[in-house]
Scaffold this motif. Structure first.
Motif, PDB file in Angstrom:
ATOM      1  N   ASP A  72      28.173  26.341 -15.893  1.00 51.58           N
ATOM      2  CA  ASP A  72      28.707  25.454 -16.926  1.00 51.58           C
ATOM      3  C   ASP A  72      27.583  24.893 -17.788  1.00 51.58           C
ATOM      4  O   ASP A  72      27.693  24.833 -19.007  1.00 51.58           O
ATOM      5  CB  ASP A  72      29.496  24.312 -16.274  1.00 51.58           C
ATOM      6  CG  ASP A  72      30.693  24.842 -15.496  1.00 51.58           C
ATOM      7  OD1 ASP A  72      31.346  25.769 -15.986  1.00 51.58           O
ATOM      8  OD2 ASP A  72      30.943  24.342 -14.387  1.00 51.58           O
ATOM      9  N   ILE A  73      26.533  24.484 -17.123  1.00 53.62           N
ATOM     10  CA  ILE A  73      25.407  23.926 -17.870  1.00 53.62           C
ATOM     11  C   ILE A  73      24.771  25.001 -18.737  1.00 53.62           C
ATOM     12  O   ILE A  73      24.426  24.769 -19.902  1.00 53.62           O
ATOM     13  CB  ILE A  73      24.360  23.339 -16.912  1.00 53.62           C
ATOM     14  CG1 ILE A  73      25.004  22.252 -16.052  1.00 53.62           C
ATOM     15  CG2 ILE A  73      23.187  22.760 -17.682  1.00 53.62           C
ATOM     16  CD1 ILE A  73      24.064  21.588 -15.119  1.00 53.62           C
ATOM     17  N   SER A  74      24.618  26.182 -18.139  1.00 57.06           N
ATOM     18  CA  SER A  74      23.951  27.250 -18.880  1.00 57.06           C
ATOM     19  C   SER A  74      24.752  27.585 -20.140  1.00 57.06           C
ATOM     20  O   SER A  74      24.184  27.808 -21.206  1.00 57.06           O
ATOM     21  CB  SER A  74      23.783  28.483 -17.986  1.00 57.06           C
ATOM     22  OG  SER A  74      24.932  29.275 -17.993  1.00 57.06           O
ATOM     23  N   ARG A  75      26.052  27.601 -20.005  1.00 56.63           N
ATOM     24  CA  ARG A  75      26.891  27.839 -21.179  1.00 56.63           C
ATOM     25  C   ARG A  75      26.667  26.735 -22.205  1.00 56.63           C
ATOM     26  O   ARG A  75      26.504  26.984 -23.385  1.00 56.63           O
ATOM     27  CB  ARG A  75      28.361  27.863 -20.748  1.00 56.63           C
ATOM     28  CG  ARG A  75      29.147  29.041 -21.287  1.00 56.63           C
ATOM     29  CD  ARG A  75      30.639  28.861 -21.128  1.00 56.63           C
ATOM     30  NE  ARG A  75      31.010  28.083 -19.958  1.00 56.63           N
ATOM     31  CZ  ARG A  75      31.432  28.619 -18.806  1.00 56.63           C
ATOM     32  NH1 ARG A  75      31.519  29.917 -18.679  1.00 56.63           N
ATOM     33  NH2 ARG A  75      31.775  27.846 -17.794  1.00 56.63           N
ATOM     34  N   ASP A  76      26.644  25.515 -21.711  1.00 57.28           N
ATOM     35  CA  ASP A  76      26.539  24.352 -22.588  1.00 57.28           C
ATOM     36  C   ASP A  76      25.250  24.354 -23.398  1.00 57.28           C
ATOM     37  O   ASP A  76      25.257  24.082 -24.597  1.00 57.28           O
ATOM     38  CB  ASP A  76      26.638  23.080 -21.750  1.00 57.28           C
ATOM     39  CG  ASP A  76      26.716  21.829 -22.607  1.00 57.28           C
ATOM     40  OD1 ASP A  76      27.853  21.406 -22.911  1.00 57.28           O
ATOM     41  OD2 ASP A  76      25.649  21.283 -22.978  1.00 57.28           O
ATOM     42  N   VAL A  77      24.149  24.650 -22.739  1.00 53.24           N
ATOM     43  CA  VAL A  77      22.861  24.565 -23.436  1.00 53.24           C
ATOM     44  C   VAL A  77      22.408  25.925 -23.966  1.00 53.24           C
ATOM     45  O   VAL A  77      21.385  26.014 -24.650  1.00 53.24           O
ATOM     46  CB  VAL A  77      21.756  24.002 -22.524  1.00 53.24           C
ATOM     47  CG1 VAL A  77      22.113  22.613 -22.056  1.00 53.24           C
ATOM     48  CG2 VAL A  77      21.511  24.920 -21.346  1.00 53.24           C
ATOM     49  N   GLY A  78      23.147  26.986 -23.672  1.00 48.10           N
ATOM     50  CA  GLY A  78      22.781  28.301 -24.178  1.00 48.10           C
ATOM     51  C   GLY A  78      21.550  28.889 -23.531  1.00 48.10           C
ATOM     52  O   GLY A  78      20.706  29.488 -24.197  1.00 48.10           O
TER      53      GLY A  78
END
Lengths: 348, 348
Positions: A6-12
């Motif tokens: 989720d975080i990786s998606r959020d921050v790209g």
DNA sequence: CGCCAATTCCGAAACGTTTGGGATCGCCGC
DNA sequence: GCGGCGATCCCAAACGTTTCGGAATTGGCG
């Protein structure tokens, strides 16, 4: 559940990089780390303990297994232990699981199965006795553990006090005051600590060229009612003791009561010493006259125990990390020289 | 560590099939299952709890978080609770983690973080009070939990007794015997159970067209010394009570002692009733005359609590599964009609 | 002989994390 | 111009388990 994904998606960024950013690795840009951390707190990320455990092989959980018992007395000290230990272990960021077995359950088997099923990093063992196989079992398993108390017959990590010295010091003090009929209300001789204390008492007598009267030695559960009734018995002997050494302050409380019941004055007619474990839940307050004896706070043991166990778990090979805690002696006001005692009674 | 892979290599099957064989699935040949099971026991296979947890999302661990406290009295009941609960939860094949917070720690935050980090399937909450936010917090989180006791102001799963009835029944019995000056040594009013009991007592008085004398109501920690000193105070009043209701048997023990100290006879001068929790570690034995009152064994609560929690965890959506345990009343031999009392004193 | 179903098996993905071994890019020095 | 290096990033595998979807083999039956 918020995951690294989720975080990786959020921050790209990739999951890898997010993990490294939060894990404090070096190969991540300062600005990036900032961004990741912000996103993590914003999304309310908490690393999944189980996934982490699976990967790292460590769960951060330590266990203590106690045999269930239908005998309430046998649990006398357990509360103090459980609460103190749990608090320290929690404070170290570990989880503490308490497993109370069914009465009659095979404790060794419980340890084995719990360890073999993964999920437990290490064990705490309390009250080792000559009969029990727990230490050998965990050693054979290669499981990290630490013992409160010790088995002198095999090497293992432990935190303990010098129980020989406990017995020796108190007996010696009373012998030096001229006492000869010294009773010892010891703990259960099934456990090593009580055996060591008895040896210490024996040694003190031997050093004075004397030997103990077996009739004055009692091995009891270390709680007030038991102390009271044992002391009552002793005081009713034809040739009663002039001094009593109590295994702990709860026993001593029983002794004080029994003395009051029997009209025996402390320290006039009876000197009393006790070992003080510094119990927080049953504090040794309200003794009149103030009780003396050896003292070592259990709370210090829990702190050492937890920290050492954590270290043992971190080091893959078990170091024979052991520690003997300090013992202090205070003579208190509940003892009196047996000579002074008599002269004063004869005097004015 | 022995894994499914080791077994699969040993028996020449796929990991899948080994897993199914041990898991009791249907699509595996009876002979094959036999072979697999034999290999598993021969190799000493134990399924890895962590890997299983990661996959299934359930860890089999339930937690209880207690606020650390420097006040030993506040832990009075905790031992009984911890041991009883832990034993039952262990018996159900779950693990029980006890987290003792630092004094002053934010208990709500501890619950939240522990749950959010995975690895905890559910929580046990004890001693709910009007102020605390634990129930709301766990409800909001969607975390499975069960409460010993209840918060009447919000719906949630619980196991409890009818504490209103505890107060009402005992007060009513004494009122029916003609007592009017009835003291109530209640537990801490910060907790719901004590509030309910007080309401029950009030209701019994109201039903008799009377009201309680606030001077005879005490809210104390439920242990013997506190009971003893509270009872001593009451007996020294200008207009002392003719009956005392004790919140539990430890308080009652204090009352008996205080009565003995004051030369007050039970039940001649003072009637006594108490609620009996059926404590195993502090059994209500040795009361002379035999104590009566309401009774509900805590051990029954732990059994229900554990079983219900397990069920709540299994059902993904929290059912408002609650249970009110049976209460019994025994009048004992420590109460006496106040009329009989006077006539007998005047009589022969 | 061909078709269907039952039985028994397996490959591969997934749970969320950590980590080894690269990949990419810009920049410096030769 | 090019090799190399530091900084920053990512792919993919791995931990051990469960499970979905399908594959292979067999037997029965038309």
């Amino acid at each position: 559940m918020v995951t690294l994904k989720d975080i990786s998606r959020d921050v790209g960024l990739s999951i890898t990089q997010v993990s490294r950013a939060l894990g404090g690795h070096t190969d991540v840009n300062a600005a990036t780390r900032e961004r990741v951390q912000l996103a993590a707190t914003r999304l309310g990320y908490r690393p999944n303990a189980i996934a982490r455990s699976l990967k790292t092989g460590r769960s951060g959980i330590v266990a203590m297994i106690v045999a269930g018992s239908r005998d309430p007395d046998s649990n006398a000290h357990l509360f103090e232990i459980v609460m103190g230990l749990s608090a320290e272990i929690s404070a170290l960021g570990l989880q503490f699981v308490l497993h109370v077995g069914q009465p009659g359950a095979d404790v060794v088997k419980l340890h084995t199965e719990l360890y073999r099923s993964g999920g437990i990093d290490g064990f705490v063992i309390i009250g080792p006795s000559p009969a029990d196989q727990r230490i050998k079992c965990l050693t054979d398993l290669g499981a990290p553990f630490i013992v409160h108390g010790r088995d002198p017959e095999q090497p293992h990590p432990f935190v303990d006090i010098d129980n020989f010295d406990v017995g020796r010091t108190m007996a010696d003090h009373l012998l030096s005051l001229g006492h000869r009929r010294i009773a010892f209300l010891n703990g259960p001789l099934s456990e090593f600590f009580a055996i060591q204390r008895q040896r210490g008492v024996d040694a003190a007598f031997a050093a004075h060229g004397l030997s103990v009267d077996p009739a004055l030695i009692r091995s009891i559960t270390m709680i007030e009612p038991q102390g009271r009734s044992a002391a009552r018995d002793l005081l009713q002997l034809d040739n009663p003791p002039t001094a009593i050494i109590a295994g702990n302050t709860m026993i001593a409380r029983g002794v004080y009561h029994a003395a009051a019941d029997a009209g025996v004055s402390i320290p006039g007619d009876l000197s009393v010493l006790a070992h003080d474990d510094g119990l927080e839940l049953f504090p040794a307050v309200g003794f009149q006259p103030p009780l003396g004896g050896t003292s070592a706070h259990l709370s210090a043991a829990w702190i050492s125990l937890s920290a050492d166990l954590k270290q043992i778990i971190a080091a893959s090979k078990t170091p024979m990390h052991n520690r003997i805690l300090d013992l202090t002696f205070d003579k208190g006001s509940a003892t009196q020289s047996i000579l002074v005692d008599r002269s004063m009674r004869v005097g004015p």
